[in-house]
Write an enzyme that holds these catalytic residues in place. Sequence first.
Site, PDB file in Angstrom:
ATOM      1  N   ASP A   1      14.402 -21.163 -14.928  1.00 25.70           N
ATOM      2  CA  ASP A   1      14.521 -22.567 -15.319  1.00 25.70           C
ATOM      3  C   ASP A   1      13.117 -23.173 -15.391  1.00 25.70           C
ATOM      4  OD1 ASP A   1      17.073 -24.815 -15.092  1.00 25.70           O
ATOM      5  OD2 ASP A   1      14.995 -25.551 -15.086  1.00 25.70           O
TER       6      ASP A   1
ATOM      7  N   ASN B   1      27.360 -26.910 -14.672  1.00 30.17           N
ATOM      8  CA  ASN B   1      27.649 -28.318 -14.931  1.00 30.17           C
ATOM      9  C   ASN B   1      28.434 -28.444 -16.232  1.00 30.17           C
ATOM     10  OD1 ASN B   1      26.130 -29.129 -12.656  1.00 30.17           O
ATOM     11  ND2 ASN B   1      24.222 -29.005 -13.832  1.00 30.17           N
TER      12      ASN B   1
ATOM     13  N   VAL C   1      22.232 -29.414 -21.483  1.00 27.43           N
ATOM     14  CA  VAL C   1      22.097 -28.454 -22.591  1.00 27.43           C
ATOM     15  C   VAL C   1      23.497 -27.908 -22.887  1.00 27.43           C
ATOM     16  CG1 VAL C   1      21.038 -26.328 -23.408  1.00 27.43           C
ATOM     17  CG2 VAL C   1      19.739 -27.848 -21.893  1.00 27.43           C
TER      18      VAL C   1
ATOM     19  N   HIS D   1      25.795 -22.335 -19.340  1.00 24.54           N
ATOM     20  CA  HIS D   1      24.797 -21.666 -18.504  1.00 24.54           C
ATOM     21  C   HIS D   1      25.162 -21.820 -17.038  1.00 24.54           C
ATOM     22  CE1 HIS D   1      23.484 -25.782 -19.317  1.00 24.54           C
ATOM     23  NE2 HIS D   1      22.996 -25.804 -18.084  1.00 24.54           N
ATOM     24  N   MET D   2      24.865 -20.789 -16.309  1.00 27.80           N
ATOM     25  CA  MET D   2      25.093 -20.764 -14.865  1.00 27.80           C
ATOM     26  C   MET D   2      23.733 -20.865 -14.184  1.00 27.80           C
ATOM     27  SD  MET D   2      26.693 -17.510 -12.891  1.00 27.80           S
ATOM     28  CE  MET D   2      28.424 -17.750 -13.234  1.00 27.80           C
ATOM     29  N   HIS D   3      23.571 -21.856 -13.326  1.00 29.14           N
ATOM     30  CA  HIS D   3      22.331 -21.963 -12.546  1.00 29.14           C
ATOM     31  C   HIS D   3      22.439 -21.043 -11.336  1.00 29.14           C
ATOM     32  CE1 HIS D   3      20.851 -25.924 -14.227  1.00 29.14           C
ATOM     33  NE2 HIS D   3      22.123 -26.008 -14.555  1.00 29.14           N
TER      34      HIS D   3
HETATM   35  P1  AMP Z   1      22.119 -28.595 -17.139  1.00 30.61           P
HETATM   36  O1  AMP Z   1      21.598 -29.943 -16.711  1.00 30.61           O
HETATM   37  O2  AMP Z   1      23.140 -28.007 -16.218  1.00 30.61           O
HETATM   38  O3  AMP Z   1      22.600 -28.638 -18.580  1.00 30.61           O
HETATM   39  O4  AMP Z   1      20.902 -27.612 -17.055  1.00 30.61           O
HETATM   40  C1  AMP Z   1      19.981 -27.427 -18.084  1.00 30.61           C
HETATM   41  C2  AMP Z   1      18.804 -26.739 -17.476  1.00 30.61           C
HETATM   42  O5  AMP Z   1      18.037 -26.170 -18.515  1.00 30.61           O
HETATM   43  C3  AMP Z   1      17.886 -27.656 -16.672  1.00 30.61           C
HETATM   44  O6  AMP Z   1      17.801 -27.191 -15.318  1.00 30.61           O
HETATM   45  C4  AMP Z   1      16.554 -27.544 -17.404  1.00 30.61           C
HETATM   46  O7  AMP Z   1      15.454 -27.565 -16.519  1.00 30.61           O
HETATM   47  C5  AMP Z   1      16.698 -26.219 -18.115  1.00 30.61           C
HETATM   48  N1  AMP Z   1      15.880 -26.065 -19.309  1.00 30.61           N
HETATM   49  C6  AMP Z   1      15.764 -26.930 -20.342  1.00 30.61           C
HETATM   50  N2  AMP Z   1      14.928 -26.444 -21.268  1.00 30.61           N
HETATM   51  C7  AMP Z   1      14.504 -25.240 -20.815  1.00 30.61           C
HETATM   52  C8  AMP Z   1      13.629 -24.246 -21.317  1.00 30.61           C
HETATM   53  N3  AMP Z   1      12.994 -24.383 -22.488  1.00 30.61           N
HETATM   54  N4  AMP Z   1      13.418 -23.126 -20.584  1.00 30.61           N
HETATM   55  C9  AMP Z   1      14.039 -22.977 -19.397  1.00 30.61           C
HETATM   56  N5  AMP Z   1      14.898 -23.870 -18.874  1.00 30.61           N
HETATM   57  C10 AMP Z   1      15.113 -24.993 -19.567  1.00 30.61           C
END
Ligand code: AMP
Length: 113
Positions: free
Chosen positions: A29, A86, A95, A99-101
């Site tokens: 991330d 989320n 985004v 995606h899984m954090h």
């Molecule tokens: P969410 O808020 O659950 O949609 O998480 C989106 C995540 O994507 C956030 O933790 C951002 O920091 C991460 N993110 C956004 N752009 C990038 C990128 N170019 N490379 C890596 N992570 C990213």
Amino acid sequence: MDTIFTKIINKELNSNIIFEDDHILAFEDVNPCAPIHFLIIPKKKIRSINEISENDSNLIGKMFIVARDIAKKKKIAKDGYRLVINCNENGGQTVYHLHMHMIAGKKLNWPPG
Ligand code: AMP
């Protein structure tokens, strides 16, 4: 619809890739909230949990297998970690590509706000 993660999948945008196969990508991330914070995504465009279909069962399962394997590799399996997905605005999704954090490396607070 394409997102910034489509660019990462297509290598049009740099990322620190941790794992890749034909169906799954894991990368760090860009804005980590813990010492270890990376994302595990399907290469298939799925907007959110709400758009997962029955046919995606194996793919979604594979995301957990990848999380398990990386946790072992990074030696965080024993201490523990958190997997978060989320969904939409109230869930904090920013985004719109599933995606899984994977968050780890410190004692995490609970519950989230
Ligand atoms: P969410 O808020 O659950 O949609 O998480 C989106 C995540 O994507 C956030 O933790 C951002 O920091 C991460 N993110 C956004 N752009 C990038 C990128 N170019 N490379 C890596 N992570 C990213």
